[in-house]
Scaffold this motif. Structure first.
Motif: not given
Length: 409
Positions: A67-95
């Motif tokens: 019951k503690e491990m049940i996770v709701d479905s991902p939002p599949e988008g939204g501002l924060q979701a795509w900002l996270t993608v942009a942040g991950s893009f910056c990380i892989t570009t650098a490293v």
């Protein structure tokens, strides 16, 4: 006879209720009456509330309620979701981008810092960097599932930058080594192995594992596209950093080139730390290395496939392949995309590579572009295939464990 039996029946009391045998069962010659064992009614606590809801099952791996491990479905988008993608893009570009620049850095070491070493010995330094970046994910992944992205990403960024800044203090000429207390060439080799190989490799493991695992918090149906965008960063960085180094190394030297790279990498890692956000709360009981996922045959063979394909990945066409394959995989399936691109790579090998000759060198460049496009899919699709075998709040463990094996490729 009935009157005799009635007289022999014991009186009924409040605390000892008895049931006499039916009169029809007495024998006509009998004067004895059998008495059954007294039945005591159960005592019910009036304050006790009875519940018919069954207890939730327990996860055998972590000893916690599912019951503690049940996770709701991902939002599949939204501002924060795509900002996270942009942040991950910056990380892989650098490293990953800086790791892909070893084709410029390693020959420079061979000419200046490590001129007395064979090129195959120098290659161990860059090899250690890539190995630790992937291998340490076996522990970083469970840590991500337990603690989330914030502190792990911050720690990884600081460790990575510490190694890069340290490189800027190393002298590059043999004559300078002795004057500054660095006895060439053994100590210089050890310092480069420590800073580039171990320190930056460990920081890369923290940064990249978090940058890739956090996508599972925000995407499921569009995770292939998101991962494709993130992995394009490694190609962008792999093309941009060598251009910077080819300009700065001849004019400014090693020390200032490293400081310029440190400034660029600091900006990229800073953007990644600001933009990346986790969505799923860490699960209790996780955080330790767990190889139990290898009991899943699907996970085992997916890891073997990623290991094999990573042996072949190369070329600028790989960057295009990562983005296109990621987008297509959301439509036709991740494993289907992996199979199709593998077939495409095999056909390219027989149709183009076998025809390359000295008077047709253009076929070599065509092969590099096509084959890189085909094999590049494993960089973006591999982690997504692994993630398809588990739930989002265990993605870090599965990805880190799988790619710790891939690190040996």
């Amino acid at each position: 006879m009935e009157s005799t039996a009635s007289k022999q029946l014991p009186p009924t009391t409040k605390g000892n209720m008895t049931r006499p045998r039916p009169l029809s069962t007495f024998s006509s010659a009998s004067t004895h009456v059998d008495v059954l064992t007294p039945i005591t009614p159960p005592t019910i606590n009036p304050c006790l509330t009875l519940s018919t809801t069954p207890a939730p099952p327990v996860d055998p791996e972590n000893g916690v309620s599912t019951k503690e491990m049940i996770v709701d479905s991902p939002p599949e988008g939204g501002l924060q979701a795509w900002l996270t993608v942009a942040g991950s893009f910056c990380i892989t570009t650098a490293v990953y981008g800086l790791s892909n620049s070893v084709g410029v850095i390693q020959p420079y070491w061979a000419q200046h810092h490590l001129s007395s070493f064979a090129i195959q010995d120098i290659a161990w330094i860059s090899g250690a960097n890539i190995f630790l970046c992937l291998f340490l994910g076996v522990q970083v992944g469970p840590w991500f599932d337990r603690f989330g992205p914030r502190w792990l990403l911050m720690a990884g960024s600081l460790v990575y930058l510490a190694g890069l800044v340290g490189l800027g203090f190393l002298p590059e000429e043999i004559g300078v080594h002795v004057r500054q207390g660095v006895r060439a060439p053994g100590v210089m080799y050890g310092l480069l192995m420590l800073l580039w190989g171990i320190v930056m490799g460990s920081g890369a493991a923290l940064c990249c594992t978090v940058a890739l695992s956090v996508l599972a918090h925000w995407f499921e149906k569009k995770r292939g596209l998101a991962a494709g965008i993130v992995f394009v960063g490694s190609s962008v960085g792999g093309a941009a950093f060598p251009l910077v180094l080819r300009t700065t190394l001849p004019k400014l030297g090693w020390a200032w080139s490293m400081r310029i790279l440190a400034l660029i990498v600091t900006s990229l890692l800073g953007m990644g730390n600001i933009l990346i956000k986790g969505r799923i709360k860490g699960r209790r009981g996780s955080g330790a290395i767990n190889f139990g996922c290898f009991r899943d045959a699907s996970f085992l063979w997916t890891t073997v496939g990623c290991f094999s394909m990573c042996l072949l990945d190369f070329g600028l066409g790989s960057g295009v392949g990562r983005l296109v394959a990621g987008a297509i995989s959301d439509k036709i399936g991740r494993f289907n995309t992996m199979i199709l691109t593998t077939i495409f790579s095999i056909i390219t090998t027989f149709a183009v590579w076998m025809l390359v000759e000295t008077d047709r060198m253009w076929l070599l460049y065509l092969f590099a572009a096509l084959f890189g496009f085909g094999t590049g899919c494993v960089i973006s699709i591999g982690p997504i295939c692994v993630g398809q075998l588990t739930v989002p709040n265990k993605f870090g463990q599965y990805y880190g464990t799988s790619y710790s094996v891939v690190s040996f490729s």
